[in-house]
Design an enzyme around this catalytic site. Structure first.
Site, PDB file in Angstrom:
ATOM      1  N   ARG A  63     -32.540   8.040  33.431  1.00  0.00           N
ATOM      2  CA  ARG A  63     -33.127   6.761  33.013  1.00  0.00           C
ATOM      3  C   ARG A  63     -34.438   6.956  32.273  1.00  0.00           C
ATOM      4  O   ARG A  63     -34.813   6.141  31.440  1.00  0.00           O
ATOM      5  CB  ARG A  63     -33.282   5.831  34.214  1.00  0.00           C
ATOM      6  CG  ARG A  63     -31.939   5.305  34.722  1.00  0.00           C
ATOM      7  CD  ARG A  63     -32.113   4.440  35.954  1.00  0.00           C
ATOM      8  NE  ARG A  63     -32.668   5.208  37.051  1.00  0.00           N
ATOM      9  CZ  ARG A  63     -31.954   5.724  38.045  1.00  0.00           C
ATOM     10  NH1 ARG A  63     -30.657   5.529  38.091  1.00  0.00           N
ATOM     11  NH2 ARG A  63     -32.526   6.409  39.006  1.00  0.00           N
ATOM     12  N   GLU A 100     -34.229  15.638  48.786  1.00  0.00           N
ATOM     13  CA  GLU A 100     -34.082  15.277  50.188  1.00  0.00           C
ATOM     14  C   GLU A 100     -33.096  16.216  50.899  1.00  0.00           C
ATOM     15  O   GLU A 100     -33.318  16.631  52.025  1.00  0.00           O
ATOM     16  CB  GLU A 100     -33.610  13.825  50.306  1.00  0.00           C
ATOM     17  CG  GLU A 100     -33.620  13.304  51.722  1.00  0.00           C
ATOM     18  CD  GLU A 100     -33.298  11.829  51.799  1.00  0.00           C
ATOM     19  OE1 GLU A 100     -33.177  11.330  52.923  1.00  0.00           O
ATOM     20  OE2 GLU A 100     -33.159  11.188  50.741  1.00  0.00           O
TER      21      GLU A 100
END
Length: 175
Positions: A63, A100
């Site tokens: 993005r 993560e």
């Protein structure tokens, strides 16, 4: 009174509860990207925040590419794509970073812009700061000067700014 950029982004951002897991409120910026006047105001706000302080912009996949391309066009600057590993065809340098659940790697070409160029790093969201921090390290290693970071939204509870080495950060909406 007219709507502020912050209010506009918040209004156009879709909020999806319990995605991708229970208890998470996902904030989807794609309705903002689809709104011509809203996207135009967003691009102008990011470009104006750093006016005269950069020679080119770097967009972080994916993005960030949309935002960086629009800001580069609006300001007459060049663009450096910061891509996931294995996507660029010429000589690259790489930077790995923690996710993560695992690691990621970003790359840039070694010769897209003159060494010493001031680079504004753009992305949609600042969360933990891992991706943007890796982009900054990569650009610095490539001989560029990081002019700052611009994002549409910052998730403040995740404290991503702490990963950005004290560089100036402009988040249009902080939640």
């Amino acid at each position: 009174m007219s709507e502020s950029v912050e209010q506009m982004i918040d209004r156009l951002c879709a909020k999806i509860p319990d995605h991708p897991e229970p208890g998470v409120l996902f904030r989807d910026l794609t309705p903002l990207f689809a709104d011509g006047p809203g996207f135009h105001r967003t691009v102008d706000a990011l470009a104006d925040a750093f006016s005269g302080q950069y020679d080119c912009v770097a967009g972080v996949e994916a993005r960030g590419f949309m935002i960086a391309a629009a800001v580069a066009y609006a300001s007459g600057a060049g663009i450096i794509p910061v891509r996931k590993a294995g996507k660029l065809p010429r000589e690259t340098i790489s930077q790995s970073y923690n996710l993560e659940y695992g690691t990621g790697t970003l790359e840039i070409h070694t010769d897209d812009a003159p060494r010493g160029s001031r680079v504004l790093v753009l992305d949609d969201v600042l969360a933990t700061g891992g991706t943007l921090g890796a982009a900054a390290s990569l650009l610095t290693r490539g001989g560029y000067n990081v002019a700052g970071f611009g994002v549409i939204m910052e998730l403040t509870a995740l404290r991503g700014r702490a990963q950005l080495g004290g560089h100036r950060v402009r988040a249009l909406l902080r939640v």
